[in-house]
Design a protein around this motif. Structure first.
Motif, PDB file in Angstrom:
ATOM      1  N   TYR A 138      36.434 -31.010 -10.880  1.00 35.07           N
ATOM      2  CA  TYR A 138      36.613 -30.744  -9.442  1.00 35.07           C
ATOM      3  C   TYR A 138      36.903 -29.262  -9.199  1.00 35.07           C
ATOM      4  O   TYR A 138      36.339 -28.653  -8.293  1.00 35.07           O
ATOM      5  CB  TYR A 138      37.748 -31.613  -8.912  1.00 35.07           C
ATOM      6  N   GLU A 139      37.769 -28.698 -10.031  1.00 37.40           N
ATOM      7  CA  GLU A 139      38.098 -27.280  -9.892  1.00 37.40           C
ATOM      8  C   GLU A 139      36.874 -26.404 -10.137  1.00 37.40           C
ATOM      9  O   GLU A 139      36.651 -25.406  -9.436  1.00 37.40           O
ATOM     10  CB  GLU A 139      39.207 -26.908 -10.874  1.00 37.40           C
ATOM     11  N   GLY A 140      36.073 -26.769 -11.125  1.00 35.72           N
ATOM     12  CA  GLY A 140      34.858 -26.017 -11.414  1.00 35.72           C
ATOM     13  C   GLY A 140      33.864 -26.079 -10.269  1.00 35.72           C
ATOM     14  O   GLY A 140      33.258 -25.064  -9.899  1.00 35.72           O
ATOM     15  N   PRO A 169      26.063 -23.929 -15.170  1.00 37.83           N
ATOM     16  CA  PRO A 169      26.689 -22.682 -15.656  1.00 37.83           C
ATOM     17  C   PRO A 169      28.106 -22.490 -15.131  1.00 37.83           C
ATOM     18  O   PRO A 169      28.966 -21.955 -15.835  1.00 37.83           O
ATOM     19  CB  PRO A 169      25.743 -21.594 -15.127  1.00 37.83           C
ATOM     20  N   GLN A 170      28.348 -22.915 -13.874  1.00 35.64           N
ATOM     21  CA  GLN A 170      29.685 -22.796 -13.291  1.00 35.64           C
ATOM     22  C   GLN A 170      30.673 -23.754 -13.964  1.00 35.64           C
ATOM     23  O   GLN A 170      31.823 -23.416 -14.230  1.00 35.64           O
ATOM     24  CB  GLN A 170      29.606 -23.092 -11.787  1.00 35.64           C
ATOM     25  N   LEU A 171      30.194 -24.956 -14.264  1.00 36.68           N
ATOM     26  CA  LEU A 171      31.064 -25.985 -14.835  1.00 36.68           C
ATOM     27  C   LEU A 171      31.311 -25.819 -16.327  1.00 36.68           C
ATOM     28  O   LEU A 171      32.307 -26.331 -16.851  1.00 36.68           O
ATOM     29  CB  LEU A 171      30.457 -27.370 -14.587  1.00 36.68           C
ATOM     30  N   HIS A 172      30.407 -25.127 -17.022  1.00 36.18           N
ATOM     31  CA  HIS A 172      30.465 -25.075 -18.486  1.00 36.18           C
ATOM     32  C   HIS A 172      31.828 -24.679 -19.046  1.00 36.18           C
ATOM     33  O   HIS A 172      32.381 -25.397 -19.896  1.00 36.18           O
ATOM     34  CB  HIS A 172      29.371 -24.147 -19.029  1.00 36.18           C
ATOM     35  N   PRO A 173      32.424 -23.551 -18.616  1.00 33.59           N
ATOM     36  CA  PRO A 173      33.728 -23.196 -19.195  1.00 33.59           C
ATOM     37  C   PRO A 173      34.824 -24.205 -18.869  1.00 33.59           C
ATOM     38  O   PRO A 173      35.711 -24.457 -19.687  1.00 33.59           O
ATOM     39  CB  PRO A 173      34.035 -21.829 -18.570  1.00 33.59           C
ATOM     40  N   PHE A 174      34.761 -24.801 -17.680  1.00 33.92           N
ATOM     41  CA  PHE A 174      35.764 -25.801 -17.296  1.00 33.92           C
ATOM     42  C   PHE A 174      35.606 -27.063 -18.144  1.00 33.92           C
ATOM     43  O   PHE A 174      36.598 -27.610 -18.649  1.00 33.92           O
ATOM     44  CB  PHE A 174      35.619 -26.165 -15.809  1.00 33.92           C
ATOM     45  N   LEU A 175      34.355 -27.518 -18.286  1.00 31.25           N
ATOM     46  CA  LEU A 175      34.107 -28.724 -19.068  1.00 31.25           C
ATOM     47  C   LEU A 175      34.400 -28.511 -20.547  1.00 31.25           C
ATOM     48  O   LEU A 175      34.943 -29.392 -21.215  1.00 31.25           O
ATOM     49  CB  LEU A 175      32.648 -29.177 -18.884  1.00 31.25           C
ATOM     50  N   ARG A 176      34.064 -27.339 -21.050  1.00 30.51           N
ATOM     51  CA  ARG A 176      34.305 -27.051 -22.468  1.00 30.51           C
ATOM     52  C   ARG A 176      35.799 -27.121 -22.782  1.00 30.51           C
ATOM     53  O   ARG A 176      36.218 -27.751 -23.757  1.00 30.51           O
ATOM     54  CB  ARG A 176      33.756 -25.672 -22.833  1.00 30.51           C
ATOM     55  N   GLY A 177      36.583 -26.468 -21.943  1.00 25.33           N
ATOM     56  CA  GLY A 177      38.029 -26.490 -22.148  1.00 25.33           C
ATOM     57  C   GLY A 177      38.609 -27.886 -21.961  1.00 25.33           C
ATOM     58  O   GLY A 177      39.472 -28.321 -22.729  1.00 25.33           O
ATOM     59  N   ALA A 178      38.124 -28.598 -20.946  1.00 26.92           N
ATOM     60  CA  ALA A 178      38.631 -29.940 -20.661  1.00 26.92           C
ATOM     61  C   ALA A 178      38.298 -30.916 -21.779  1.00 26.92           C
ATOM     62  O   ALA A 178      39.143 -31.706 -22.198  1.00 26.92           O
ATOM     63  CB  ALA A 178      38.055 -30.442 -19.338  1.00 26.92           C
ATOM     64  N   CYS A 233      35.104 -34.628 -34.661  1.00 28.72           N
ATOM     65  CA  CYS A 233      34.617 -35.046 -33.345  1.00 28.72           C
ATOM     66  C   CYS A 233      34.627 -33.876 -32.361  1.00 28.72           C
ATOM     67  O   CYS A 233      33.703 -33.721 -31.554  1.00 28.72           O
ATOM     68  CB  CYS A 233      35.472 -36.189 -32.803  1.00 28.72           C
ATOM     69  N   GLU A 234      35.673 -33.059 -32.435  1.00 30.17           N
ATOM     70  CA  GLU A 234      35.769 -31.911 -31.535  1.00 30.17           C
ATOM     71  C   GLU A 234      34.639 -30.917 -31.789  1.00 30.17           C
ATOM     72  O   GLU A 234      34.011 -30.420 -30.841  1.00 30.17           O
ATOM     73  CB  GLU A 234      37.120 -31.213 -31.721  1.00 30.17           C
ATOM     74  N   LYS A 235      34.348 -30.635 -33.053  1.00 33.60           N
ATOM     75  CA  LYS A 235      33.285 -29.684 -33.386  1.00 33.60           C
ATOM     76  C   LYS A 235      31.922 -30.195 -32.939  1.00 33.60           C
ATOM     77  O   LYS A 235      31.102 -29.440 -32.399  1.00 33.60           O
ATOM     78  CB  LYS A 235      33.274 -29.423 -34.902  1.00 33.60           C
ATOM     79  N   ILE A 236      31.663 -31.497 -33.146  1.00 41.04           N
ATOM     80  CA  ILE A 236      30.390 -32.087 -32.719  1.00 41.04           C
ATOM     81  C   ILE A 236      30.272 -32.030 -31.197  1.00 41.04           C
ATOM     82  O   ILE A 236      29.217 -31.687 -30.642  1.00 41.04           O
ATOM     83  CB  ILE A 236      30.269 -33.545 -33.214  1.00 41.04           C
ATOM     84  N   LEU A 237      31.366 -32.334 -30.521  1.00 42.69           N
ATOM     85  CA  LEU A 237      31.377 -32.328 -29.058  1.00 42.69           C
ATOM     86  C   LEU A 237      31.135 -30.935 -28.498  1.00 42.69           C
ATOM     87  O   LEU A 237      30.337 -30.752 -27.577  1.00 42.69           O
ATOM     88  CB  LEU A 237      32.724 -32.870 -28.563  1.00 42.69           C
ATOM     89  N   MET A 238      31.792 -29.913 -29.068  1.00 44.13           N
ATOM     90  CA  MET A 238      31.617 -28.540 -28.594  1.00 44.13           C
ATOM     91  C   MET A 238      30.181 -28.060 -28.837  1.00 44.13           C
ATOM     92  O   MET A 238      29.600 -27.366 -27.998  1.00 44.13           O
ATOM     93  CB  MET A 238      32.606 -27.606 -29.300  1.00 44.13           C
ATOM     94  N   ALA A 239      29.618 -28.445 -29.984  1.00 42.15           N
ATOM     95  CA  ALA A 239      28.227 -28.071 -30.273  1.00 42.15           C
ATOM     96  C   ALA A 239      27.278 -28.717 -29.265  1.00 42.15           C
ATOM     97  O   ALA A 239      26.322 -28.079 -28.799  1.00 42.15           O
ATOM     98  CB  ALA A 239      27.856 -28.496 -31.694  1.00 42.15           C
ATOM     99  N   ALA A 240      27.551 -29.972 -28.897  1.00 44.70           N
ATOM    100  CA  ALA A 240      26.705 -30.672 -27.920  1.00 44.70           C
ATOM    101  C   ALA A 240      26.808 -30.032 -26.543  1.00 44.70           C
ATOM    102  O   ALA A 240      25.803 -29.850 -25.851  1.00 44.70           O
ATOM    103  CB  ALA A 240      27.109 -32.143 -27.851  1.00 44.70           C
ATOM    104  N   VAL A 241      28.028 -29.647 -26.148  1.00 44.10           N
ATOM    105  CA  VAL A 241      28.236 -29.009 -24.838  1.00 44.10           C
ATOM    106  C   VAL A 241      27.506 -27.668 -24.782  1.00 44.10           C
ATOM    107  O   VAL A 241      26.846 -27.345 -23.789  1.00 44.10           O
ATOM    108  CB  VAL A 241      29.744 -28.824 -24.558  1.00 44.10           C
ATOM    109  N   ASP A 242      27.618 -26.875 -25.846  1.00 48.99           N
ATOM    110  CA  ASP A 242      26.939 -25.574 -25.882  1.00 48.99           C
ATOM    111  C   ASP A 242      25.424 -25.730 -25.912  1.00 48.99           C
ATOM    112  O   ASP A 242      24.693 -24.922 -25.345  1.00 48.99           O
ATOM    113  CB  ASP A 242      27.407 -24.788 -27.116  1.00 48.99           C
ATOM    114  N   CYS A 243      24.964 -26.814 -26.549  1.00 46.08           N
ATOM    115  CA  CYS A 243      23.528 -27.057 -26.636  1.00 46.08           C
ATOM    116  C   CYS A 243      22.965 -27.420 -25.250  1.00 46.08           C
ATOM    117  O   CYS A 243      21.880 -26.998 -24.869  1.00 46.08           O
ATOM    118  CB  CYS A 243      23.271 -28.194 -27.622  1.00 46.08           C
ATOM    119  N   ILE A 244      23.735 -28.216 -24.491  1.00 42.89           N
ATOM    120  CA  ILE A 244      23.303 -28.614 -23.137  1.00 42.89           C
ATOM    121  C   ILE A 244      23.184 -27.398 -22.243  1.00 42.89           C
ATOM    122  O   ILE A 244      22.281 -27.302 -21.409  1.00 42.89           O
ATOM    123  CB  ILE A 244      24.303 -29.641 -22.551  1.00 42.89           C
TER     124      ILE A 244
END
Length: 246
Positions: A138-140, A169-178, A233-244
């Motif tokens: 929501y904040e993003g 692109p706007q949501l990416h940093p918010f979602l990555r951190g969340a 799980c965290e590493k796989i998730l971060m790689a997937a988020v960056d790939c998207i």
């Protein structure tokens, strides 16, 4: 250079802490109060030879990831709905604030009273992950450049393109951190729920059994397993988020 950096930043600190842990354990000289890394490794090897260990690890991991997925989908989906429909956002605000503040133990006890201990980790993880993803998404969305949205409306840019080139692109940093925060919280809350609820063939049950029989080495062994799974799980998730994003 990368291998050198990895050794300096990861392996050396980990090795140093293992040495400190072993020295403290030797100073305490009581396996019940504090098992050292060697005792923990022996306990882990012993546990890994049992079929129940692997079924517990698999069952708990699947339940936690399922709860994480449910919480993520609901959090992101309702945040988008709340952003585009203000009345929905106002309606959900008290619920989200309550879910963010209520202790996990309270949710666990209520769920045990209402439904028993079946699938308790799934529900608890979803409840813990939901407000994290909702608030960050929501904040993003609220921080999206208004001028970009106006331009997209003027040039009648399709909805998919707006999502791909403006919102993501706007949501990416918010979602990555969340997501990075939420996956760790999911494992913490899921294991805690299992320890309280005691469903059979779970990591939480293994931790509780280790506590009852004063097997501190097994307690540390189970904990290390949780840390390793959460890290992977965290590493796989971060790689997937960056790939998207790409």
């Amino acid at each position: 250079m990368k291998s050198k950096s990895f050794i300096t930043k990861m392996l050396v600190p980990v090795a140093a802490w293992l040495v400190i842990w072993q020295l403290v354990a030797m100073a305490v000289h009581n396996h019940v109060l504090l098992a050292g890394p060697i005792d923990t490794l022996n306990a882990l090897v012993r546990l890994s030879k049992e079929q129940e260990f692997w079924s517990s690890v698999a069952g708990t991991t699947l339940n936690i990831l399922l709860g994480f997925l449910i919480g993520t989908v609901l959090g992101c989906g309702l945040a988008m709905l709340g952003y585009f429909k203000e009345i929905v956002g106002d309606f959900l605000k008290p619920l989200v604030l309550a879910m963010k503040s209520v202790p996990v133990a309270s949710f666990v006890i209520l769920l045990l009273i209402w439904f028993g201990n079946r699938n308790i980790a799934v529900v608890i993880c979803a409840l813990v992950v939901f407000p994290v993803l909702y608030l960050n998404t929501y904040e993003g969305l609220c921080g999206t450049d208004v001028k970009m949205l106006e331009m997209a409306q003027i040039y009648r840019i399709p909805a998919f393109s707006k999502i791909r080139y403006i919102f993501l692109p706007q949501l990416h940093p918010f979602l990555r951190g969340a997501l990075k925060l939420a996956i760790g919280m999911a494992f913490k809350s899921g294991i805690a729920a299992e320890v309280i609820g005691q469903p059979l063939h779970t990591i939480g049950n293994g931790l509780y059994q280790a506590k009852i029989f004063l097997e501190t080495g097994e307690l540390f062994a189970w904990t290390i397993v949780v840390v390793i799974i959460s890290f992977i799980c965290e590493k796989i998730l971060m790689a997937a988020v960056d790939c998207i994003r790409r």
